[in-house]
Design a protein around this motif. Sequence first.
Motif, PDB file in Angstrom:
ATOM      1  N   GLN A 187     -43.281   3.779   0.007  1.00 10.14           N
ATOM      2  CA  GLN A 187     -43.002   5.109  -0.365  1.00 10.14           C
ATOM      3  C   GLN A 187     -43.761   5.516  -1.836  1.00 10.14           C
ATOM      4  OE1 GLN A 187     -38.848   5.773  -0.994  1.00 10.14           O
ATOM      5  NE2 GLN A 187     -39.088   8.035  -1.531  1.00 10.14           N
ATOM      6  N   LEU A 188     -44.766   6.228  -1.458  1.00  3.11           N
ATOM      7  CA  LEU A 188     -45.624   6.794  -2.543  1.00  3.11           C
ATOM      8  C   LEU A 188     -45.434   8.128  -3.088  1.00  3.11           C
ATOM      9  CD1 LEU A 188     -48.978   5.528  -0.777  1.00  3.11           C
ATOM     10  CD2 LEU A 188     -47.779   4.285  -2.516  1.00  3.11           C
ATOM     11  N   PRO A 189     -45.630   8.397  -4.490  1.00  4.30           N
ATOM     12  CA  PRO A 189     -46.514   7.434  -5.249  1.00  4.30           C
ATOM     13  C   PRO A 189     -45.968   6.265  -5.990  1.00  4.30           C
ATOM     14  CG  PRO A 189     -45.485   9.280  -6.577  1.00  4.30           C
ATOM     15  CD  PRO A 189     -45.390   9.440  -5.128  1.00  4.30           C
ATOM     16  N   TYR A 190     -46.651   4.966  -5.879  1.00  3.60           N
ATOM     17  CA  TYR A 190     -46.253   3.738  -6.510  1.00  3.60           C
ATOM     18  C   TYR A 190     -45.747   4.071  -8.023  1.00  3.60           C
ATOM     19  CZ  TYR A 190     -46.531  -1.297  -7.092  1.00  3.60           C
ATOM     20  OH  TYR A 190     -46.069  -2.355  -7.189  1.00  3.60           O
ATOM     21  N   ARG A 191     -44.459   3.364  -8.041  1.00  2.00           N
ATOM     22  CA  ARG A 191     -43.762   3.497  -9.426  1.00  2.00           C
ATOM     23  C   ARG A 191     -43.391   2.044  -9.961  1.00  2.00           C
ATOM     24  NH1 ARG A 191     -41.892   8.007  -6.354  1.00  2.00           N
ATOM     25  NH2 ARG A 191     -42.347  10.217  -7.656  1.00  2.00           N
ATOM     26  N   GLU A 192     -43.218   1.922 -11.102  1.00  2.00           N
ATOM     27  CA  GLU A 192     -42.777   0.603 -11.624  1.00  2.00           C
ATOM     28  C   GLU A 192     -42.028   1.052 -12.865  1.00  2.00           C
ATOM     29  OE1 GLU A 192     -42.026  -2.274 -11.720  1.00  2.00           O
ATOM     30  OE2 GLU A 192     -42.368  -2.881  -9.734  1.00  2.00           O
ATOM     31  N   GLY A 193     -41.387   0.140 -13.533  1.00  2.18           N
ATOM     32  CA  GLY A 193     -40.933   0.237 -14.727  1.00  2.18           C
ATOM     33  C   GLY A 193     -40.566  -1.116 -15.543  1.00  2.18           C
ATOM     34  N   LEU A 194     -40.330  -1.016 -16.920  1.00  2.00           N
ATOM     35  CA  LEU A 194     -40.054  -2.002 -17.777  1.00  2.00           C
ATOM     36  C   LEU A 194     -38.773  -1.363 -18.563  1.00  2.00           C
ATOM     37  CD1 LEU A 194     -43.407  -3.017 -18.973  1.00  2.00           C
ATOM     38  CD2 LEU A 194     -42.107  -4.211 -17.317  1.00  2.00           C
ATOM     39  N   ARG A 195     -38.020  -2.607 -19.105  1.00  2.00           N
ATOM     40  CA  ARG A 195     -37.236  -2.324 -20.240  1.00  2.00           C
ATOM     41  C   ARG A 195     -38.030  -1.738 -21.488  1.00  2.00           C
ATOM     42  NH1 ARG A 195     -33.030  -7.275 -20.500  1.00  2.00           N
ATOM     43  NH2 ARG A 195     -34.442  -7.649 -22.126  1.00  2.00           N
ATOM     44  N   ILE A 196     -37.519  -1.187 -22.380  1.00  2.00           N
ATOM     45  CA  ILE A 196     -38.355  -0.785 -23.697  1.00  2.00           C
ATOM     46  C   ILE A 196     -38.746  -1.963 -24.364  1.00  2.00           C
ATOM     47  CG2 ILE A 196     -36.426  -0.011 -25.209  1.00  2.00           C
ATOM     48  CD1 ILE A 196     -38.385   2.484 -25.707  1.00  2.00           C
ATOM     49  N   ASP A 197     -37.885  -2.937 -24.351  1.00  4.73           N
ATOM     50  CA  ASP A 197     -38.395  -4.092 -25.397  1.00  4.73           C
ATOM     51  C   ASP A 197     -39.307  -4.798 -24.639  1.00  4.73           C
ATOM     52  OD1 ASP A 197     -36.405  -4.850 -23.415  1.00  4.73           O
ATOM     53  OD2 ASP A 197     -35.470  -6.424 -24.572  1.00  4.73           O
ATOM     54  N   GLU A 198     -39.428  -4.901 -23.131  1.00  5.42           N
ATOM     55  CA  GLU A 198     -40.483  -5.460 -22.441  1.00  5.42           C
ATOM     56  C   GLU A 198     -41.713  -4.879 -22.585  1.00  5.42           C
ATOM     57  OE1 GLU A 198     -38.315  -7.630 -18.690  1.00  5.42           O
ATOM     58  OE2 GLU A 198     -38.747  -5.343 -18.543  1.00  5.42           O
ATOM     59  N   ALA A 199     -41.719  -3.525 -22.751  1.00  3.95           N
ATOM     60  CA  ALA A 199     -42.939  -2.597 -22.776  1.00  3.95           C
ATOM     61  C   ALA A 199     -43.487  -2.822 -24.183  1.00  3.95           C
ATOM     62  CB  ALA A 199     -42.496  -1.051 -22.370  1.00  3.95           C
ATOM     63  N   MET A 200     -42.673  -3.132 -25.187  1.00  4.57           N
ATOM     64  CA  MET A 200     -43.054  -2.916 -26.567  1.00  4.57           C
ATOM     65  C   MET A 200     -43.446  -4.391 -26.952  1.00  4.57           C
ATOM     66  SD  MET A 200     -42.998  -0.194 -28.259  1.00  4.57           S
ATOM     67  CE  MET A 200     -42.134   1.401 -27.890  1.00  4.57           C
ATOM     68  N   HIS A 201     -43.226  -5.371 -26.281  1.00  2.00           N
ATOM     69  CA  HIS A 201     -43.561  -6.979 -26.408  1.00  2.00           C
ATOM     70  C   HIS A 201     -45.004  -7.055 -26.676  1.00  2.00           C
ATOM     71  CE1 HIS A 201     -44.135 -11.235 -26.266  1.00  2.00           C
ATOM     72  NE2 HIS A 201     -42.734 -11.108 -26.522  1.00  2.00           N
TER      73      HIS A 201
END
Length: 314
Positions: A187-201
């Motif tokens: 199912q597009l568009p492709y989507r992803e995500g992180l917890r904000i502490d993972e993104a800020m690592h």
Amino acid sequence: MLIRIAPPHLLRETEITPPEVYASRRRFLQQLGLAGIALAAPGLGRAQSPGPGALKISTRRERAGGEKPNSFEDVSSYNNYYEFGTAKDEPARNAGKLKTRPWTVVVDGECEAPAQVDIDSLLAGALEERIYRHRCVEAWSIVVPWLGIPLGDFLKRFKPTSKARYVAFETLYDDQQMPLARFSGLQLPYREGLRIDEAMHPLTLLSVGMYGRVLPNQNGAPLRLTVPWKYGFKSIKSIVRIRFTEKQPATTWSALAPDEYGFYANVNPAVDHPRWSQSRERRLGELFKRDTLMFNGYPEVASLYSGLDLRRYY
């Protein structure tokens, strides 16, 4: 009785390309005189000739335990980018249709300073080269010298609010440039995500290049995520939108098969994929499998998951 019918694009362990195929393919390319793509110096991760698209590197960090990077040919010809085909060699053949200029990224959601960012403004800034291990959920791996900026530094520009608990990413979807996408099963568009502490690592990288030059289209040009302790499907390609959210965002693979592709997707040799083991992996170009490392060999991220059952939150 529950009958599971696997989507046609999902990889079976028996479909992983045998090492002898890699070896014969490399010999064939060398006979064609394409060996110039090989790296100039062991461990440096630099192609012989910078050529068009060369980028200026401000700093370099070797973060692969001294392992030698795979060749540029390995990394640019064996790809998962289903919008350009589900076979590993199809993205390299088909992604040339992707237009990477003009290209802007919208950053919005739970932040005080939403904005639209032009890709060339990122390329003009200070870029850092990081040699990282990359582990695919399909049980193969590579080592790549990525080039980019720490994602956390980028995200701070937009002043996320206290409600910003997650960061959601969305890729480009254009059926004119990606005619094979309709056959992807996704199912597009492709989507992803992180917890904000993972993104800020500090390890999380917003990548604009590899091997000292801009990203090839099949590797996620012009902008992709690189999260080295997670399985590769978390490292979304060709990003057009980044959004701060309060709730955990829906992600493409987790929505398709939540019992097979969890939101966290941390590399964990003790938690198998339902259809194959994750305890070992095959490095492209190598004959024998090697042991998979917890968090792909990046133990400094373990504190992010203190108290979290990693067998349940896989």
